[in-house]
Each structure stands twice: as C-alpha cells, then as structure tokens.
Scaffold this active site. Structure first.
Site, PDB file in Angstrom:
ATOM      1  N   TYR A  76       0.956  -1.053   0.072  1.00 24.83           N
ATOM      2  CA  TYR A  76      -0.096   0.082  -0.020  1.00 24.83           C
ATOM      3  C   TYR A  76       0.977   1.155   0.041  1.00 24.83           C
ATOM      4  O   TYR A  76       1.662   1.462   0.878  1.00 24.83           O
ATOM      5  CB  TYR A  76      -0.665   0.122   1.068  1.00 24.83           C
ATOM      6  CG  TYR A  76      -2.003  -1.016   1.483  1.00 24.83           C
ATOM      7  CD1 TYR A  76      -1.594  -2.520   1.876  1.00 24.83           C
ATOM      8  CD2 TYR A  76      -3.257  -0.565   0.941  1.00 24.83           C
ATOM      9  CE1 TYR A  76      -2.634  -3.091   1.921  1.00 24.83           C
ATOM     10  CE2 TYR A  76      -4.231  -1.666   1.030  1.00 24.83           C
ATOM     11  CZ  TYR A  76      -4.068  -2.978   1.664  1.00 24.83           C
ATOM     12  OH  TYR A  76      -4.989  -4.032   1.375  1.00 24.83           O
ATOM     13  N   PRO A 119     -12.495   0.981  -0.385  1.00 23.40           N
ATOM     14  CA  PRO A 119     -11.866  -0.397  -0.552  1.00 23.40           C
ATOM     15  C   PRO A 119     -10.665  -0.608   0.289  1.00 23.40           C
ATOM     16  O   PRO A 119     -10.064  -1.717   0.689  1.00 23.40           O
ATOM     17  CB  PRO A 119     -11.441  -0.235  -1.818  1.00 23.40           C
ATOM     18  CG  PRO A 119     -11.738   0.963  -2.686  1.00 23.40           C
ATOM     19  CD  PRO A 119     -12.383   1.790  -1.706  1.00 23.40           C
TER      20      PRO A 119
HETATM   21  P1  FAD Z   1     -22.800  -7.748  -4.805  1.00 28.33           P
HETATM   22  O1  FAD Z   1     -21.651  -8.349  -5.024  1.00 28.33           O
HETATM   23  O2  FAD Z   1     -22.904  -6.188  -5.339  1.00 28.33           O
HETATM   24  O3  FAD Z   1     -23.946  -8.451  -5.416  1.00 28.33           O
HETATM   25  C1  FAD Z   1     -25.357  -7.951  -5.460  1.00 28.33           C
HETATM   26  C2  FAD Z   1     -25.965  -9.240  -6.329  1.00 28.33           C
HETATM   27  O4  FAD Z   1     -27.311  -8.547  -6.530  1.00 28.33           O
HETATM   28  C3  FAD Z   1     -25.150  -8.685  -7.799  1.00 28.33           C
HETATM   29  O5  FAD Z   1     -25.030  -9.958  -8.317  1.00 28.33           O
HETATM   30  C4  FAD Z   1     -26.482  -7.999  -8.583  1.00 28.33           C
HETATM   31  O6  FAD Z   1     -26.227  -8.251  -9.998  1.00 28.33           O
HETATM   32  C5  FAD Z   1     -27.671  -8.528  -7.793  1.00 28.33           C
HETATM   33  N1  FAD Z   1     -28.837  -7.560  -8.040  1.00 28.33           N
HETATM   34  C6  FAD Z   1     -28.816  -6.013  -7.982  1.00 28.33           C
HETATM   35  N2  FAD Z   1     -30.105  -5.690  -7.946  1.00 28.33           N
HETATM   36  C7  FAD Z   1     -30.950  -6.781  -8.181  1.00 28.33           C
HETATM   37  C8  FAD Z   1     -32.203  -6.917  -8.355  1.00 28.33           C
HETATM   38  N3  FAD Z   1     -32.925  -5.628  -8.423  1.00 28.33           N
HETATM   39  N4  FAD Z   1     -32.777  -8.256  -8.594  1.00 28.33           N
HETATM   40  C9  FAD Z   1     -32.034  -9.379  -8.397  1.00 28.33           C
HETATM   41  N5  FAD Z   1     -30.462  -9.329  -8.089  1.00 28.33           N
HETATM   42  C10 FAD Z   1     -29.978  -8.112  -8.021  1.00 28.33           C
HETATM   43  N6  FAD Z   1     -14.063  -4.949  -1.956  1.00 28.33           N
HETATM   44  C11 FAD Z   1     -12.797  -5.327  -1.624  1.00 28.33           C
HETATM   45  O7  FAD Z   1     -12.961  -5.695  -0.423  1.00 28.33           O
HETATM   46  N7  FAD Z   1     -11.826  -4.940  -2.266  1.00 28.33           N
HETATM   47  C12 FAD Z   1     -11.948  -4.661  -3.796  1.00 28.33           C
HETATM   48  O8  FAD Z   1     -10.882  -4.531  -4.246  1.00 28.33           O
HETATM   49  C13 FAD Z   1     -13.159  -4.116  -4.079  1.00 28.33           C
HETATM   50  N8  FAD Z   1     -13.480  -3.675  -5.505  1.00 28.33           N
HETATM   51  C14 FAD Z   1     -14.731  -3.248  -6.040  1.00 28.33           C
HETATM   52  C15 FAD Z   1     -14.720  -2.900  -7.096  1.00 28.33           C
HETATM   53  C16 FAD Z   1     -16.188  -2.302  -7.452  1.00 28.33           C
HETATM   54  C17 FAD Z   1     -16.414  -1.898  -8.727  1.00 28.33           C
HETATM   55  C18 FAD Z   1     -17.318  -2.380  -6.468  1.00 28.33           C
HETATM   56  C19 FAD Z   1     -18.763  -2.258  -7.062  1.00 28.33           C
HETATM   57  C20 FAD Z   1     -16.955  -3.357  -5.385  1.00 28.33           C
HETATM   58  C21 FAD Z   1     -15.682  -3.611  -4.861  1.00 28.33           C
HETATM   59  N9  FAD Z   1     -15.517  -4.009  -3.824  1.00 28.33           N
HETATM   60  C22 FAD Z   1     -14.265  -4.378  -3.295  1.00 28.33           C
HETATM   61  C23 FAD Z   1     -16.533  -4.321  -2.718  1.00 28.33           C
HETATM   62  C24 FAD Z   1     -17.253  -5.942  -2.598  1.00 28.33           C
HETATM   63  O9  FAD Z   1     -16.610  -6.503  -4.087  1.00 28.33           O
HETATM   64  C25 FAD Z   1     -18.200  -5.865  -2.094  1.00 28.33           C
HETATM   65  O10 FAD Z   1     -18.435  -5.442  -0.935  1.00 28.33           O
HETATM   66  C26 FAD Z   1     -18.953  -7.372  -2.481  1.00 28.33           C
HETATM   67  O11 FAD Z   1     -19.087  -7.805  -3.706  1.00 28.33           O
HETATM   68  C27 FAD Z   1     -20.287  -7.424  -1.450  1.00 28.33           C
HETATM   69  O12 FAD Z   1     -21.033  -8.509  -1.993  1.00 28.33           O
HETATM   70  P2  FAD Z   1     -22.727  -8.437  -2.137  1.00 28.33           P
HETATM   71  O13 FAD Z   1     -23.081  -9.792  -2.401  1.00 28.33           O
HETATM   72  O14 FAD Z   1     -23.062  -7.937  -0.852  1.00 28.33           O
HETATM   73  O15 FAD Z   1     -22.976  -7.587  -3.050  1.00 28.33           O
HETATM   74  C1  DHB Z   2      -7.333  -5.578  -3.069  1.00 26.91           C
HETATM   75  C2  DHB Z   2      -8.564  -4.618  -2.832  1.00 26.91           C
HETATM   76  C3  DHB Z   2      -8.249  -3.942  -1.464  1.00 26.91           C
HETATM   77  O1  DHB Z   2      -9.280  -2.944  -1.134  1.00 26.91           O
HETATM   78  C4  DHB Z   2      -7.164  -4.232  -0.576  1.00 26.91           C
HETATM   79  O2  DHB Z   2      -7.011  -3.353   0.455  1.00 26.91           O
HETATM   80  C5  DHB Z   2      -6.213  -5.061  -0.739  1.00 26.91           C
HETATM   81  C6  DHB Z   2      -6.648  -5.835  -2.070  1.00 26.91           C
HETATM   82  C7  DHB Z   2      -7.434  -6.643  -4.318  1.00 26.91           C
HETATM   83  O3  DHB Z   2      -8.460  -6.192  -4.982  1.00 26.91           O
HETATM   84  O4  DHB Z   2      -6.403  -7.256  -4.497  1.00 26.91           O
END
Ligand code: FAD
Ligand code: DHB
Length: 407
Positions: free
Chosen positions: A214, A306
């Site tokens: 980082y 993140p």
């Molecule tokens: P989600 O993964 O968002 O899943 C929600 C699901 O619900 C999706 O499949 C969506 O299609 C579905 N959905 C939405 N609306 C509807 C509807 N109306 N009807 C039916 N289905 C629906 N976290 C980290 O720790 N490190 C990272 O590097 C990181 N990068 C990220 C990058 C991006 C672009 C994003 C958006 C998030 C990132 N995150 C990261 C956060 C992490 O990926 C999320 O916290 C995690 O995916 C949460 O999981 P979830 O199941 O709660 O939500």
């Molecule tokens: C990654 C994302 C993060 O937010 C982090 O703190 C470390 C790793 C990753 O996507 O690999």
C-alpha cells in the site's frame, strides 16, 4: 404503501419456500449455501446472467473469519489448493517501507483468493445441491415484508412468477431493489463520498512482490495486489471525474511506476490488461438492517472505501450471521436471535467503516489540504515507530473485532 409495488397481474407460476434471497453476489450465494446445509429451503433470484456474475472482478483479500465461513459452506476445496497465504503486507510512505507482520502482531495471516473464484465455487455448489438459483430474473420485487406473509415477484423469459416465503434476504448490492423498497421514514442513511476513485487493472503478470504494498505518494495512492503468483491486480487513485477510456494501459503502467518505490518499479512486469475499471470511494451505512421480515446483508446495507479490503469480508460475515439467526429461528442451530441480527451486525459494520475510513485518510492524496498531509506523515511515523499502533492496524486488517461485543 409497499404493496403498491407488488401488483403483478397475470401470475403464471407461484411457489413457496422458507427464505427468498435477492442477489447472487457473495452475500446471497454464501447465505444460500449455509441455509441449505442447515436444511432451510431457499431460492436465489439474480438480475444478471451467470457468466456476468462469475466474471465480475472485485475483491481479493480474505480475513480468517471469511475463510472459516467458506469452509463451513463446504466450498473451500479449490481455495485450499489455489489460494495464497499472506503473513503480512507493506506500507510505503514517500518511498519508506514499514512492514506489518499480521501473524506476529495479530496471530493470523490473510488469504488471497479472488471474489470471482469464490463466486464460481459458490454457484457450482448451489447448483450441485439443486438450489433454485434463477439468473436473469427481471423486475424482482420484495412484497408485504412488514406482515407475516411476505412474497417476492419476478419475471423470467416473459413469464411472471411469485414465491411466497417466511423471510426475504436483501443481498442485492448497493444499487439493489430491497433497500429501495423500504419506506424512507423507516431507514436512516449515513454517507460520505470522496472526490476520487480507484482505477484497477488486472494483468497476467508476475506480482511485483510476494506481499501487498500500500503506497502513499504525493501523486496519489497506489496498491500492488495480486490474485495468484502469475496474476497481478494494481490500483491507482484517480479523480472521480476520470473515465477508464482516458487510461490506456501504457498510461496506467507509467503512473503506477511513478508512485511505487524504486525497487518495486524495477521489478514491475507490464502486460496487457485483462480488465480495467474505476470504483468510486464511498462510506455508507443503512440502519437498521432489518425491516419486518426483510433482512439486508452485504453492500445492500453498507459500503466501505476499498482500502483494507473489508467489503467482501463484511458481506460474508453478514451472511454467516443471518444464516445462524435463521437457523435458530427454525430450530436447526444455536446462534443469535433474529431480533439481534441488525444491532450485532451494525456494531461490526461501524468498526469496519472506521478502519477503512482511517486507512483511506492515511494513504490517499487530499488535493490542496496541507494539514491532512502533515497528519498523514505523523500517522505513518506512529505506525512505523510503535508496535502498539501496528498491532491495532493488524487486528483491524484481519478482522479480529468480528462478532465481538464492544469491551
Ligand atoms: P454484490 O457483489 O454487489 O452482489 C449483489 C448482487 O445482486 C449482484 O449479483 C447484482 O447483480 C444483484 N442484484 C442487484 N439488483 C438486483 C435486483 N433488483 N434483482 C436481483 N438481483 C439484483 N471490496 C474489496 O474488499 N476489495 C476490492 O478491491 C473491491 N473492489 C470493488 C470494485 C467494485 C467496482 C465494486 C462495485 C465493489 C468492490 N468491492 C471491493 C466491494 C466488494 O466487491 C463488495 O463488498 C462485495 O461484492 C459485496 O457483496 P454483495 O453480495 O453484498 O454484493
Ligand atoms: C485488494 C483490494 C483492496 O481493497 C485491498 O485493500 C487489498 C487488495 C485487491 O483487489 O486485491
């Protein structure tokens, strides 16, 4: 008021299950697995296609508690074979390294295994167990969750459907329908949006180091992460007004090389991007996480910046807690009561919000704020010079506060 959204004339099929899960991200799929293993009938409705869900590139660092949940969900075989174990990570302030030894300071390492892999493993396990998992479900609508007989309506291939259930789990992410279905007066939203994002790039190249780095740099934050020994994931802080089209690969590599320390820049192997995207940086919490028979889990209820990789881990912890609470309701397990779900989870969520906010403040460039820069310098001096500071950082990073009441 809510039933207004639920008029869905001409229903073609109707079903009943115990729990309808909306969203097949990590929260929804893990919840489904854990419920199925406890003998609780459930159905998962997902708006996007299976291919889309399985290829979304997002998080990559798992806390020990998340690994335990994946083991409990019996989806850990491939993770055991392919994941990397990281005993620590590096922090760099203007070229100066501080190593944070997670194992020594907090007693446990983290696991590097991509969210895409977890999602694929969970989908395969759900399908193998014949769970009703509907992809490309349109107009999914949670109905009547304030009363005793909730139901969910949706359309698929031009046919309308209704599933009656005992509970609805809103695992549909930040932009989902569940939180939006709650009357505004019943919900309190807390939010801070920062004026920058993370531009992330995935490449089939050897990572620049064995552990994550980082970097706080005057040009902005950078992170060297990975998905495997041959696949790298790099991030650079960019203004929130930036578009990914403005960042051809060569510009990304150039900017990354300028921000990371010299020894890492020398080792950096470049290559074409497999994926490139910009994620906004936001802190967000919706309270409570329960509305009658509708429970929110994961990004549907909260977002963290993140930095520190808490998003996926929080989503998994919500799913684990909700599965336990539902199992105690149905008498197939002992755990917290459903009544405690929201309060218990929110305590944990706010700990993660605090940590992610702190880690972001410490490592990112805040344009034109000289005071913030001087505080960052002091923060880094504290972390590099004090084992107590590093221990606090390490404990937060591995999620040691998870499911513990405040002391
Ligand atoms: P989600 O993964 O968002 O899943 C929600 C699901 O619900 C999706 O499949 C969506 O299609 C579905 N959905 C939405 N609306 C509807 C509807 N109306 N009807 C039916 N289905 C629906 N976290 C980290 O720790 N490190 C990272 O590097 C990181 N990068 C990220 C990058 C991006 C672009 C994003 C958006 C998030 C990132 N995150 C990261 C956060 C992490 O990926 C999320 O916290 C995690 O995916 C949460 O999981 P979830 O199941 O709660 O939500
Ligand atoms: C990654 C994302 C993060 O937010 C982090 O703190 C470390 C790793 C990753 O996507 O690999």
């Amino acid at each position: 008021m809510i039933s207004r959204w639920c008029e869905f004339g001409n229903r073609d099929t109707s079903l009943r299950t115990q729990v309808v899960i909306i969203g097949a991200g990590p929260a929804g799929l893990l919840l489904s697995r854990l419920l199925s293993l406890k003998g609780i009938d459930n159905a998962v409705l997902e708006r996007r296609s299976r291919a889309h869900v399985e290829s979304r590139i997002r998080a990559g660092v798992l806390e020990p508690g998340t690994v335990e949940l994946l083991i409990a969900a019996r989806v850990a075989d491939r993770m055991r074979r392919e994941a990397l174990t990281h005993d620590g990570f590096n922090l760099v302030f203007d070229g100066r390294y501080t190593h944070v030894d997670l194992k020594d300071l907090a007693g446990a390492p983290v696991t590097v295994y991509g969210q895409t892999e977890i999602t694929q493993d969970l989908v395969a396990a759900c399908l193998a167990a014949n769970t009703k998992l509907v992809f490309e479900a349109e107009a999914v609508t949670p109905c009547d969750f304030e009363g005793a007989t909730p139901r969910v309506t949706y359309a698929k291939d031009g046919q309308s459907h209704e599933i009656a259930c005992d509970f609805i789990a809103g695992c549909d992410g930040f932009h989902g329908v569940c939180r939006a279905s709650v009357p505004p007066a019943a919900i309190t939203l807390y939010e801070r949006v920062l004026p920058f994002g993370w531009l992330g790039m995935l490449t089939e190249t050897r990572p620049v180091a064995d552990e994550l780095i980082y970097v706080r740099h005057e040009r902005g934050f950078a992170l060297c992460s990975m998905r495997s020994k041959t696949r790298s994931r790099y991030y650079v802080q960019v203004p929130d007004s930036d578009h990914v089209e403005a960042w051809p690969d060569a510009r990304f590599w150039d900017e990354l090389r300028r921000r990371i320390p010299g020894d890492a820049a020398e080792r950096l192997i470049t290559g074409p991007s497999l994926e490139k995207s910009i994620a906004p940086i936001r802190s967000f919490v919706a309270e409570p996480m329960r509305f009658g028979r509708l429970f929110l889990a994961g990004d549907a209820a909260h977002i963290v910046p993140p930095t520190g990789a808490k998003g996926l881990n929080l989503a998994a912890a919500d799913a684990g807690a909700l599965a336990q609470a539902l199992a105690s309701y149905y008498g197939s397990g002992e755990g917290m009561a459903l009544e405690s779900y929201s309060e218990t989870r929110l305590r944990h969520v706010w700990r993660a919000e605090r940590f992610s906010w702190w880690f972001t403040q410490m490592t990112h460039r805040f344009e034109g704020d000289a005071f913030a820069t001087r505080l960052q310098q002091a923060e880094f001096d504290a972390v590099s010079g004090s084992r107590a500071f590093r221990t606090a950082l390490a404990e937060n990073y591995i999620g040691m506060f998870r499911d513990k009441s405040p002391s």
